[in-house]
Design a protein around this motif. Sequence first.
Motif, PDB file in Angstrom:
ATOM      1  N   THR A 336       0.780  -1.058  -0.110  1.00  0.00           N
ATOM      2  CA  THR A 336      -0.125   0.035  -0.222  1.00  0.00           C
ATOM      3  C   THR A 336       0.777   1.492   0.158  1.00  0.00           C
ATOM      4  O   THR A 336       0.460   2.224  -0.558  1.00  0.00           O
ATOM      5  CB  THR A 336      -0.683  -0.117   1.305  1.00  0.00           C
ATOM      6  OG1 THR A 336      -1.872  -1.103   1.079  1.00  0.00           O
ATOM      7  CG2 THR A 336      -1.759   1.070   1.230  1.00  0.00           C
ATOM      8  N   ALA A 337       1.997   1.168   0.917  1.00  0.00           N
ATOM      9  CA  ALA A 337       2.903   2.375   0.674  1.00  0.00           C
ATOM     10  C   ALA A 337       3.555   2.607  -0.683  1.00  0.00           C
ATOM     11  O   ALA A 337       3.542   3.880  -1.012  1.00  0.00           O
ATOM     12  CB  ALA A 337       3.825   2.256   1.921  1.00  0.00           C
ATOM     13  N   LEU A 338       3.966   1.423  -1.417  1.00  0.00           N
ATOM     14  CA  LEU A 338       4.549   1.592  -2.402  1.00  0.00           C
ATOM     15  C   LEU A 338       3.493   2.037  -3.580  1.00  0.00           C
ATOM     16  O   LEU A 338       3.990   2.785  -4.533  1.00  0.00           O
ATOM     17  CB  LEU A 338       5.201   0.274  -2.756  1.00  0.00           C
ATOM     18  CG  LEU A 338       6.265  -0.200  -2.088  1.00  0.00           C
ATOM     19  CD1 LEU A 338       6.584  -1.830  -2.620  1.00  0.00           C
ATOM     20  CD2 LEU A 338       7.240   0.530  -2.369  1.00  0.00           C
ATOM     21  N   ARG A 339       2.437   1.610  -3.426  1.00  0.00           N
ATOM     22  CA  ARG A 339       1.217   2.271  -4.395  1.00  0.00           C
ATOM     23  C   ARG A 339       1.079   3.507  -4.473  1.00  0.00           C
ATOM     24  O   ARG A 339       0.949   4.241  -5.343  1.00  0.00           O
ATOM     25  CB  ARG A 339       0.044   1.371  -4.095  1.00  0.00           C
ATOM     26  CG  ARG A 339      -1.000   1.621  -4.923  1.00  0.00           C
ATOM     27  CD  ARG A 339      -2.455   1.192  -4.720  1.00  0.00           C
ATOM     28  NE  ARG A 339      -2.931   1.788  -3.652  1.00  0.00           N
ATOM     29  CZ  ARG A 339      -3.583   2.701  -3.383  1.00  0.00           C
ATOM     30  NH1 ARG A 339      -3.769   3.427  -4.546  1.00  0.00           N
ATOM     31  NH2 ARG A 339      -3.915   3.035  -2.234  1.00  0.00           N
ATOM     32  N   THR A 340       0.903   4.132  -3.106  1.00  0.00           N
ATOM     33  CA  THR A 340       0.688   5.593  -3.017  1.00  0.00           C
ATOM     34  C   THR A 340       1.914   6.482  -3.107  1.00  0.00           C
ATOM     35  O   THR A 340       1.561   7.636  -3.131  1.00  0.00           O
ATOM     36  CB  THR A 340      -0.188   5.745  -1.653  1.00  0.00           C
ATOM     37  OG1 THR A 340       0.667   5.250  -0.501  1.00  0.00           O
ATOM     38  CG2 THR A 340      -1.476   5.040  -1.532  1.00  0.00           C
ATOM     39  N   GLY A 341       3.009   5.937  -2.657  1.00  0.00           N
ATOM     40  CA  GLY A 341       4.317   6.857  -2.601  1.00  0.00           C
ATOM     41  C   GLY A 341       4.874   6.646  -4.085  1.00  0.00           C
ATOM     42  O   GLY A 341       4.724   5.830  -4.934  1.00  0.00           O
ATOM     43  N   ARG A 342       5.875   7.248  -4.230  1.00  0.00           N
ATOM     44  CA  ARG A 342       6.713   7.574  -5.558  1.00  0.00           C
ATOM     45  C   ARG A 342       8.450   7.254  -5.281  1.00  0.00           C
ATOM     46  O   ARG A 342       9.214   7.291  -6.163  1.00  0.00           O
ATOM     47  CB  ARG A 342       6.811   8.502  -6.144  1.00  0.00           C
ATOM     48  CG  ARG A 342       5.295   8.722  -7.026  1.00  0.00           C
ATOM     49  CD  ARG A 342       5.080   7.464  -7.994  1.00  0.00           C
ATOM     50  NE  ARG A 342       3.910   7.637  -8.827  1.00  0.00           N
ATOM     51  CZ  ARG A 342       2.875   6.742  -8.381  1.00  0.00           C
ATOM     52  NH1 ARG A 342       2.922   6.063  -7.134  1.00  0.00           N
ATOM     53  NH2 ARG A 342       1.643   6.538  -8.970  1.00  0.00           N
ATOM     54  N   ASN A 343       8.364   6.668  -3.914  1.00  0.00           N
ATOM     55  CA  ASN A 343      10.045   6.327  -3.756  1.00  0.00           C
ATOM     56  C   ASN A 343       9.952   4.756  -2.910  1.00  0.00           C
ATOM     57  O   ASN A 343       8.779   4.333  -2.859  1.00  0.00           O
ATOM     58  CB  ASN A 343      10.556   7.343  -2.746  1.00  0.00           C
ATOM     59  CG  ASN A 343       9.988   7.541  -1.443  1.00  0.00           C
ATOM     60  OD1 ASN A 343       9.643   6.523  -0.835  1.00  0.00           O
ATOM     61  ND2 ASN A 343       9.777   8.507  -0.837  1.00  0.00           N
ATOM     62  N   ARG A 344      11.348   4.486  -2.777  1.00  0.00           N
ATOM     63  CA  ARG A 344      11.162   3.268  -2.282  1.00  0.00           C
ATOM     64  C   ARG A 344      11.817   3.163  -0.895  1.00  0.00           C
ATOM     65  O   ARG A 344      12.638   2.125  -0.439  1.00  0.00           O
ATOM     66  CB  ARG A 344      12.054   2.308  -3.242  1.00  0.00           C
ATOM     67  CG  ARG A 344      11.248   1.930  -4.350  1.00  0.00           C
ATOM     68  CD  ARG A 344      12.066   1.179  -5.516  1.00  0.00           C
ATOM     69  NE  ARG A 344      11.984  -0.098  -4.963  1.00  0.00           N
ATOM     70  CZ  ARG A 344      12.075  -1.150  -5.914  1.00  0.00           C
ATOM     71  NH1 ARG A 344      12.505  -1.244  -6.994  1.00  0.00           N
ATOM     72  NH2 ARG A 344      12.233  -2.533  -5.363  1.00  0.00           N
ATOM     73  N   ILE A 345      11.492   3.884   0.089  1.00  0.00           N
ATOM     74  CA  ILE A 345      12.059   4.109   1.474  1.00  0.00           C
ATOM     75  C   ILE A 345      10.957   3.628   2.117  1.00  0.00           C
ATOM     76  O   ILE A 345       9.896   4.381   2.099  1.00  0.00           O
ATOM     77  CB  ILE A 345      12.429   5.761   1.544  1.00  0.00           C
ATOM     78  CG1 ILE A 345      13.359   6.296   0.937  1.00  0.00           C
ATOM     79  CG2 ILE A 345      13.011   5.688   3.045  1.00  0.00           C
ATOM     80  CD1 ILE A 345      14.908   5.322   0.779  1.00  0.00           C
ATOM     81  N   ILE A 346      10.989   2.448   2.848  1.00  0.00           N
ATOM     82  CA  ILE A 346      10.199   1.768   3.639  1.00  0.00           C
ATOM     83  C   ILE A 346      10.642   1.741   5.017  1.00  0.00           C
ATOM     84  O   ILE A 346      11.722   1.081   5.210  1.00  0.00           O
ATOM     85  CB  ILE A 346       9.606   0.482   3.242  1.00  0.00           C
ATOM     86  CG1 ILE A 346       9.022   0.716   1.548  1.00  0.00           C
ATOM     87  CG2 ILE A 346       8.721  -0.110   3.828  1.00  0.00           C
ATOM     88  CD1 ILE A 346       7.736   1.605   1.521  1.00  0.00           C
ATOM     89  N   ASP A 347      10.028   2.075   5.956  1.00  0.00           N
ATOM     90  CA  ASP A 347      10.359   1.885   7.434  1.00  0.00           C
ATOM     91  C   ASP A 347      11.671   2.521   7.654  1.00  0.00           C
ATOM     92  O   ASP A 347      12.516   1.859   8.507  1.00  0.00           O
ATOM     93  CB  ASP A 347      10.378   0.313   7.840  1.00  0.00           C
ATOM     94  CG  ASP A 347       8.948  -0.129   7.745  1.00  0.00           C
ATOM     95  OD1 ASP A 347       7.814   0.582   7.925  1.00  0.00           O
ATOM     96  OD2 ASP A 347       8.730  -1.275   7.476  1.00  0.00           O
TER      97      ASP A 347
END
Length: 365
Positions: A336-347
């Motif tokens: 969900t975070a990847l779908r709504t965002g445009r970068n690949r910084i997770i947690d």
Amino acid sequence: MSTHRAIVRTGDTVTVATVPTPVPGPGEMVIAPRYAGLCGTDIQMLRGLRDDPAPIIGHEGIARVVATGDGVPASLRPGTLVAVNPTHPGDPGFLLGHNVAGLLQERTLLPATAVAGGMVVVLPESTDVTLGPLLEPLAVVRYALSQLRAAHPETLLIIGDGTVGHLAARAAARWLGERTRVVLVHHTEAGRRFSVGGPYPPGSSLVAGELAAALPGPVAVLLATPRDATVAALEAALAVTGPGTLIDVVGGLPPGARTALLPGVDLTAVRAANCGGRPDPALVTTTSGGVRLLGHRGVSNEHLRAAAGELARDPERYRDLITHRTDLDGAARIMTALRTGRNRIIDGHRLVKLSIEIDIRKDLR
């Protein structure tokens, strides 16, 4: 009716849902994914950049056979550890996780066309299943480097700092030779920091825009970019190379993609000429300027086995590329975070490869 849990895409949402568990018919089989990964094309589907219809995605991973229908070979009996080759070279109706339900669920049905077509690869019991998400992308790298080796490159230019780009940078010494200099071009500064700070940094780490000087040749180029960035990456590579350069377009392309730098060349057709590891050697297009182009979709079973052997030979060379580990619920949150965002910084840190551990319950080892 038996049910299982799956990550399901519905409209703009990504949720863990309970879905019916299939019963295999003649020639079919059901597998239990053990560890599965999320790749760049999956992220493009989440963001609406691709219109692949499968509501349950995922094509990278390792599983165990749960049940088989009549006519399935005895070598694929329940309990067997397997990987699935996701791209059928002879049947475009089977593209795992794209047009048929994929691996991000507790049970996946493999149709008869996949089983009869040899798309299920038996793995040794000694296989480190935690590295399963790296198996298919490393097989892509194996195919790419086996073709680029024909150029006898002094320099390997890799554009793209996703999983395939990083795997290629680390496998180059193994499959091209120790003397090949690796230049890895990153999309962002965060990507470069990851490479430089890792245990196996490439010979040169650049950020897009820094690739300006001509590279010592012979040069081989691997484009490991998402489909909306591949043409620009190709143009950047053409600007710093010359006649005789061999370029592998691994990254996706929109239909009919072209560049004014290569008049008359249909890049999409170049990439589509090689599918599922066939033919080998791959078909290569030589442009009027002497640049040689190839591309490919999918790999052969031999490439998957070679990748499995490489992971078994030197697992620690690749393990840190799995930057995020979670279960189905955690994966739905990250997707969900990847779908709504445009970068690949997770947690708080860069995502290269997401590994999803899937509960196969107690009816299998």
